[in-house]
Write an enzyme that holds these catalytic residues in place. Sequence first.
Site, PDB file in Angstrom:
ATOM      1  N   CYS A 159       2.738   7.220  -5.262  1.00  0.00           N
ATOM      2  CA  CYS A 159       1.580   6.468  -4.670  1.00  0.00           C
ATOM      3  C   CYS A 159       0.507   7.358  -4.254  1.00  0.00           C
ATOM      4  CB  CYS A 159       2.149   5.616  -3.283  1.00  0.00           C
ATOM      5  SG  CYS A 159       3.681   6.261  -2.643  1.00  0.00           S
ATOM      6  N   HIS A 252      -2.319   5.394   2.087  1.00  0.00           N
ATOM      7  CA  HIS A 252      -2.135   6.818   2.166  1.00  0.00           C
ATOM      8  C   HIS A 252      -3.567   7.303   2.165  1.00  0.00           C
ATOM      9  CE1 HIS A 252       1.922   6.102   1.535  1.00  0.00           C
ATOM     10  NE2 HIS A 252       2.086   6.538   0.560  1.00  0.00           N
TER      11      HIS A 252
HETATM   12  N1  LIG Z   1       7.097   2.163  -1.211  1.00  0.00           N
HETATM   13  C1  LIG Z   1       6.179   2.638  -1.909  1.00  0.00           C
HETATM   14  O1  LIG Z   1       4.959   2.742  -1.424  1.00  0.00           O
HETATM   15  C2  LIG Z   1       6.497   3.165  -3.216  1.00  0.00           C
HETATM   16  C3  LIG Z   1       5.282   3.633  -4.028  1.00  0.00           C
HETATM   17  C4  LIG Z   1       5.524   4.056  -5.292  1.00  0.00           C
HETATM   18  C5  LIG Z   1       6.813   3.961  -5.903  1.00  0.00           C
HETATM   19  N2  LIG Z   1       7.785   3.769  -4.917  1.00  0.00           N
HETATM   20  C6  LIG Z   1       9.175   3.625  -5.745  1.00  0.00           C
HETATM   21  O2  LIG Z   1       9.533   2.313  -6.005  1.00  0.00           O
HETATM   22  C7  LIG Z   1      10.902   2.076  -6.107  1.00  0.00           C
HETATM   23  C8  LIG Z   1      11.163   1.264  -4.811  1.00  0.00           C
HETATM   24  O3  LIG Z   1      11.009   1.852  -3.624  1.00  0.00           O
HETATM   25  P1  LIG Z   1      10.966   0.771  -2.207  1.00  0.00           P
HETATM   26  O4  LIG Z   1       9.823   1.428  -1.639  1.00  0.00           O
HETATM   27  O5  LIG Z   1      10.667  -0.348  -2.728  1.00  0.00           O
HETATM   28  O6  LIG Z   1      12.475   0.908  -1.959  1.00  0.00           O
HETATM   29  P2  LIG Z   1      13.437  -0.190  -1.075  1.00  0.00           P
HETATM   30  O7  LIG Z   1      12.611  -1.163  -0.092  1.00  0.00           O
HETATM   31  O8  LIG Z   1      14.593   1.005  -0.589  1.00  0.00           O
HETATM   32  O9  LIG Z   1      14.134  -1.205  -2.304  1.00  0.00           O
HETATM   33  C9  LIG Z   1      14.925  -0.349  -3.272  1.00  0.00           C
HETATM   34  C10 LIG Z   1      15.533  -1.745  -4.262  1.00  0.00           C
HETATM   35  O10 LIG Z   1      16.582  -1.307  -5.104  1.00  0.00           O
HETATM   36  C11 LIG Z   1      17.528  -1.992  -5.094  1.00  0.00           C
HETATM   37  N3  LIG Z   1      18.730  -1.292  -5.306  1.00  0.00           N
HETATM   38  C12 LIG Z   1      19.242  -0.295  -4.624  1.00  0.00           C
HETATM   39  N4  LIG Z   1      20.374   0.255  -5.022  1.00  0.00           N
HETATM   40  C13 LIG Z   1      20.499  -0.539  -6.020  1.00  0.00           C
HETATM   41  C14 LIG Z   1      21.780  -0.455  -7.040  1.00  0.00           C
HETATM   42  N5  LIG Z   1      22.703   0.221  -7.065  1.00  0.00           N
HETATM   43  N6  LIG Z   1      21.531  -1.363  -8.245  1.00  0.00           N
HETATM   44  C15 LIG Z   1      20.580  -2.390  -8.302  1.00  0.00           C
HETATM   45  N7  LIG Z   1      19.318  -2.281  -7.344  1.00  0.00           N
HETATM   46  C16 LIG Z   1      19.574  -1.564  -6.224  1.00  0.00           C
HETATM   47  C17 LIG Z   1      17.532  -2.502  -3.648  1.00  0.00           C
HETATM   48  O11 LIG Z   1      18.190  -3.916  -3.549  1.00  0.00           O
HETATM   49  P3  LIG Z   1      19.241  -4.325  -2.435  1.00  0.00           P
HETATM   50  O12 LIG Z   1      18.569  -5.074  -1.457  1.00  0.00           O
HETATM   51  O13 LIG Z   1      20.144  -5.237  -2.874  1.00  0.00           O
HETATM   52  O14 LIG Z   1      19.919  -2.959  -1.808  1.00  0.00           O
HETATM   53  C18 LIG Z   1      16.046  -2.965  -3.442  1.00  0.00           C
HETATM   54  O15 LIG Z   1      15.587  -3.966  -4.017  1.00  0.00           O
HETATM   55  C19 LIG Z   1      11.323   3.689  -5.684  1.00  0.00           C
HETATM   56  O16 LIG Z   1      11.802   4.414  -6.871  1.00  0.00           O
HETATM   57  C20 LIG Z   1      10.179   4.375  -4.793  1.00  0.00           C
HETATM   58  O17 LIG Z   1      10.322   5.824  -5.110  1.00  0.00           O
HETATM   59  C21 LIG Z   1       7.650   3.230  -3.811  1.00  0.00           C
END
Ligand SMILES: NC(=O)c1ccc[n+]([C@@H]2O[C@H](COP(=O)([O-])OP(=O)(O)OC[C@H]3O[C@@H](n4cnc5c(N)ncnc54)[C@H](OP(=O)(O)O)[C@@H]3O)[C@@H](O)[C@H]2O)c1
Length: 362
Positions: A159, A252
């Site tokens: 991001c 950010h």
């Molecule tokens: N937040 C940001 O600003 C941002 C920006 C750019 C990129 N990212 C990237 O985007 C991705 C998601 O980030 P987030 O912030 O949304 O994270 P998050 O809120 O922690 O969400 C993670 C997701 O992954 C799922 N998950 C976890 N373990 C799993 C498994 N074993 N099998 C299948 N699904 C699983 C979770 O499902 P459950 O609810 O069922 O556990 C949830 O839907 C990450 O790789 C992060 O680095 C995030």
Amino acid sequence: MKTTDLPRKRKTRWPVAVLGATGAVGQMFVRLLANHPWFEISELAASERSAGRKYGEVTRWLEGAPPPQAILARRVIACDPGVVSAPIVFSALDATVAGEVEMAFAKAGKFVLSNAKNFRMEPDVPLVIPEVNGDHLGLIECQRKNRGWDGAIVTNANCSATVAAVALAPLHQKFGIRQLFLSTMQAVSGAGYPGIPSLDILGNIIPFIADEEPKLEREMLKILGTYEDGQVTSAAFKVSAHTNRVPVEHGHTICMTIGFEEHPTPEQAIDVMRSWKGFPATAGLPTRPDHPLVVSDAPDRPQPKRDVNAGDGMTVTVGRVRRDAILDLRMVALGHNTVRGAAGGSVLNAELLASNGAFDSA
Ligand SMILES: NC(=O)c1ccc[n+]([C@@H]2O[C@H](COP(=O)([O-])OP(=O)(O)OC[C@H]3O[C@@H](n4cnc5c(N)ncnc54)[C@H](OP(=O)(O)O)[C@@H]3O)[C@@H](O)[C@H]2O)c1
């Protein structure tokens, strides 16, 4: 979002699935895709903890109006390509599982639009911000040849790297960056949900985000690199990043100090940023903002509270462009981390692919 007609030949919207639909980025995908003119959510997938249960039951909706009832009532399914029928999947998976799962989907012939870090730096995987380096999608052809799969993995960047790269692309193209120093102030939503404990971040700053500085440094060089003959040559300038977590909800903010091959004045830099149109093929895509990059003249902008939703969260706002006593220029950039820096960026990647005909057989 613009209600642009479907690309030629296509009569119905493409069915798409969201992997990791329950998380912070997954919810943003659901929000952006709920009324998308080209894509229709057919499936929502997450971990085994959520699979089999209704989306509305397992998702703690983080902001704004919740999605339509039909989406809340849908059963979450497992992230298994044998179960997900959509030919196009948006991945908001945690990096601990994204590598294996996304590869399985690409092997099964699906288009994977990923937000995770796992494949971003692979030489045959496009790392794309459409207005900046939409031409890097050309890597898909060699990815398919190298890996012997019919699917594809296309990634969008970290991001903070996204915000910095949108702000710097026109300047690098015109004046050639030689050295870059940047220091971020990153919102808590960047750490996902539930993310950082409130007692760790309220009234506080955490001067460490695991693995963020090297990611930001190397990804930006790949994005600002050049694509030729089936490969990307990363930009060669020196870059040094500090990354900090601050008690801001979304957005950010990045302070940058930049040295150039040619030495623009602040006025010349502002002119170049203001007249930048971005990669021409992105013009008119539904999620592309009219102005991907805006320069503010106000002495105290950009600010997350006031500027994070510019262009529906897809515009990066720059301000405080001024001379620097050590390098050439200093400035501040701000962008929405879960929209421009995550789900919105992925949706725009998919729109560019759709308009190029990449999904014609999907
Ligand atoms: N937040 C940001 O600003 C941002 C920006 C750019 C990129 N990212 C990237 O985007 C991705 C998601 O980030 P987030 O912030 O949304 O994270 P998050 O809120 O922690 O969400 C993670 C997701 O992954 C799922 N998950 C976890 N373990 C799993 C498994 N074993 N099998 C299948 N699904 C699983 C979770 O499902 P459950 O609810 O069922 O556990 C949830 O839907 C990450 O790789 C992060 O680095 C995030």
